[in-house]
Design an enzyme around this catalytic site. Structure first.
Site, mmCIF file in Angstrom:
data_model
loop_
_atom_site.group_PDB
_atom_site.id
_atom_site.type_symbol
_atom_site.label_atom_id
_atom_site.label_comp_id
_atom_site.label_asym_id
_atom_site.label_seq_id
_atom_site.Cartn_x
_atom_site.Cartn_y
_atom_site.Cartn_z
ATOM 1 N N ASP A 157 0.865 -1.194 0.000
ATOM 2 C CA ASP A 157 0.000 0.000 0.000
ATOM 3 C C ASP A 157 0.893 1.232 0.000
ATOM 4 O O ASP A 157 2.082 1.153 0.325
ATOM 5 C CB ASP A 157 -0.897 0.015 1.251
ATOM 6 N N SER A 158 0.301 2.360 -0.343
ATOM 7 C CA SER A 158 1.058 3.613 -0.263
ATOM 8 C C SER A 158 1.428 3.927 1.187
ATOM 9 O O SER A 158 2.335 4.704 1.435
ATOM 10 C CB SER A 158 0.232 4.750 -0.851
ATOM 11 N N CYS B 225 -4.030 -1.028 -2.218
ATOM 12 C CA CYS B 225 -4.159 0.424 -2.369
ATOM 13 C C CYS B 225 -5.069 0.631 -3.570
ATOM 14 O O CYS B 225 -4.772 0.135 -4.668
ATOM 15 C CB CYS B 225 -2.782 1.024 -2.617
ATOM 16 N N GLU C 178 -6.623 8.462 9.795
ATOM 17 C CA GLU C 178 -5.265 8.451 10.362
ATOM 18 C C GLU C 178 -5.237 9.058 11.766
ATOM 19 O O GLU C 178 -4.431 8.670 12.601
ATOM 20 C CB GLU C 178 -4.301 9.199 9.433
ATOM 21 N N CYS D 147 -11.212 3.244 -1.044
ATOM 22 C CA CYS D 147 -9.907 3.647 -0.530
ATOM 23 C C CYS D 147 -9.654 2.815 0.715
ATOM 24 O O CYS D 147 -10.556 2.643 1.544
ATOM 25 C CB CYS D 147 -9.922 5.137 -0.183
ATOM 26 N N HIS E 290 -8.215 3.407 3.330
ATOM 27 C CA HIS E 290 -8.314 4.109 4.613
ATOM 28 C C HIS E 290 -9.750 4.178 5.138
ATOM 29 O O HIS E 290 -9.947 4.556 6.288
ATOM 30 C CB HIS E 290 -7.829 5.552 4.453
#
Ligand code: DGL
Length: 289
Positions: free
Chosen positions: A26-27, A89, A169, A206, A208
Site C-alpha cells: 500500500d502507499s 491500495c 489516520e 480507498c 483508509h
C-alpha cells in the site's frame, strides 16, 4: 515500537511453494485493513507488508508516478519470494495494476478494485452505486469502468473524499467531526436528484475508509449497502491461491512482517488509530526502495 533500519533481508529459500508469504503493498498504512482481512480469512498464510509511507499519498499523484512507485515497491516484495502480490491500495490498483501484472508476470497480482466492483454489483439492487475514493482513483474513472464492465446499465456517481484519509489516520472515525465531514461529502451523492434515485450501495474505494463504516452508515441510512473491498479481496486471494494449489497447509505457523519506507514510529501510531485493538507485530522495518 521497535525499529530496524536495514535493507530487507534476502528471500528465504522456500522448499514448498505453499509456505511462501503473500506480499501486500500500500502507499502507507491504509492497506493494513486489507492485511487484517487476509489474516482473518487465511490464518495459515504468512504475510509481508510494505507501506510506502515516504511517498504517500499516491491518491493525488499522476498515472506515471503511481505506476513507477508501485513497481518499485512491489519489486521489494517479489524479491522476498512471495507467492502472490496483493495491491492493497485503491489508487495503485486503479492506475498501475496492468503494469504490475506485466512487470511481475510470474506472480499473481490481485488488486482491491475489481473485488470491490464485484461486491458493489452484487450488493446493489437498483444498479445505482456511489463510490468514495481518492482524487486519482475518481479522476481515472476506475470504479465506474470496472462496475459498468459487470453491469453496463449501472449508474455510478463518485466523489473524492480526501479528508476521510486524515480522519482515519487521526482515529477520528466517529463523533460530530467525522459525521459533519461525511455529510458534506455524501449528501450531494445521496440527497440530490429525484426521490427514489439515490444510490442503494456505497463503495469504500480507498483502503483508509473501512474504519469510518459505522459513521458513513449513519449518514447514508441503514438501507444503503456499504461495500468494503478489504474482505472481498481476501476472498479473491483465497480463490486465486486455491486454483494454483498454493494455499498453506491448515495449522501452519504463520508470520506477519511489516516494512515501511519512512518513520516506523509514525506508522505504528497511525496503525493504532486505524485498526484499534488489532494486534500486529511491534517490529516495523525501515527500508529504502
Ligand atoms: N492507499 C490509498 C488508496 O487506497 C489512500 C492513501 C493515498 O492517497 O496514498 O487509494
Amino acid at each position: 515500537v521497535s525499529v530496524t533500519q536495514t535493507a530487507p533481508s534476502p528471500a528465504a529459500v522456500f522448499t514448498d511453494p505453499r509456505s511462501r508469504p503473500i506480499g501486500v503493498f500500500d502507499s502507507g498504512v491504509g492497506g493494513l485493513t486489507v492485511l487484517c482481512a487476509l489474516r482473518d480469512e487465511l490464518p495459515a498464510e504468512s504475510l509481508v507488508y510494505l507501506g510506502d509511507t515516504a511517498r504517500l499519498p499516491y491518491g493525488t499523484k499522476s498515472l506515471s508516478t503511481v505506476t513507477r512507485y508501485s513497481i518499485q515497491a512491489a519489486r521489494v516484495l517479489v524479491n522476498q519470494g512471495i507467492k502472490a502480490l496483493v495491491v492493497a491500495c485503491n489508487t495503485a490498483s486503479a492506475l498501475a495494476l496492468d503494469d504490475l501484472a506485466l512487470e511481475f508476470y510470474d506472480v499473481p497480482v490481485i488488486g482491491v478494485l475489481r473485488p470491490g466492483a464485484d461486491a458493489a454489483c452484487l450488493g446493489s439492487t437498483t444498479g445505482r452505486i456511489a463510490v468514495v475514493a481518492t482524487e486519482s482513483t475518481v479522476g481515472h474513472g476506475a470504479y465506474e469502468k470496472a462496475i459498468r464492465r459487470i453491469r453496463p446499465e449501472a449508474h455510478v456517481v463518485s466523489r473524492a473524499c480526501s479528508l476521510f484519509v486524515a480522519l482515519a489516520e487521526e482515529g477520528w472515525t466517529s463523533g460530530p467531526i467525522a459525521r459533519a465531514v461525511a455529510h458534506r461529502y455524501l449528501d450531494p451523492l445521496f440527497e440530490d436528484g429525484r426521490p427514489g434515485e439515490a444510490p442503494d450501495c456505497l463503495v469504500l474505494g480507498c483502503t483508509h475508509f473501512p474504519p469510518l463504516t459505522e459513521t458513513l452508515q449513519q449518514v447514508v441510512g441503514p438501507d444503503v449497502v456499504i461495500v468494503d473491498s478489504a474482505r472481498t479481496t481476501a476472498h479473491v486471494v483465497r480463490e486465486v491461491l486455491a486454483k494454483r494449489h498454493l494455499l498453506a497447509e491448515p495449522g501452519t505457523a504463520a508470520t506477519i512482517r511489516l516494512m515501511a519506507t519512512d518513520s516506523p514510529a509514525r506508522f505504528a501510531r497511525v496503525a493504532a488509530n486505524l485498526i484499534p485493538g488489532d494486534t500486529l507485530p511491534d517490529r516495523i522495518e525501515l527500508i529504502d526502495l
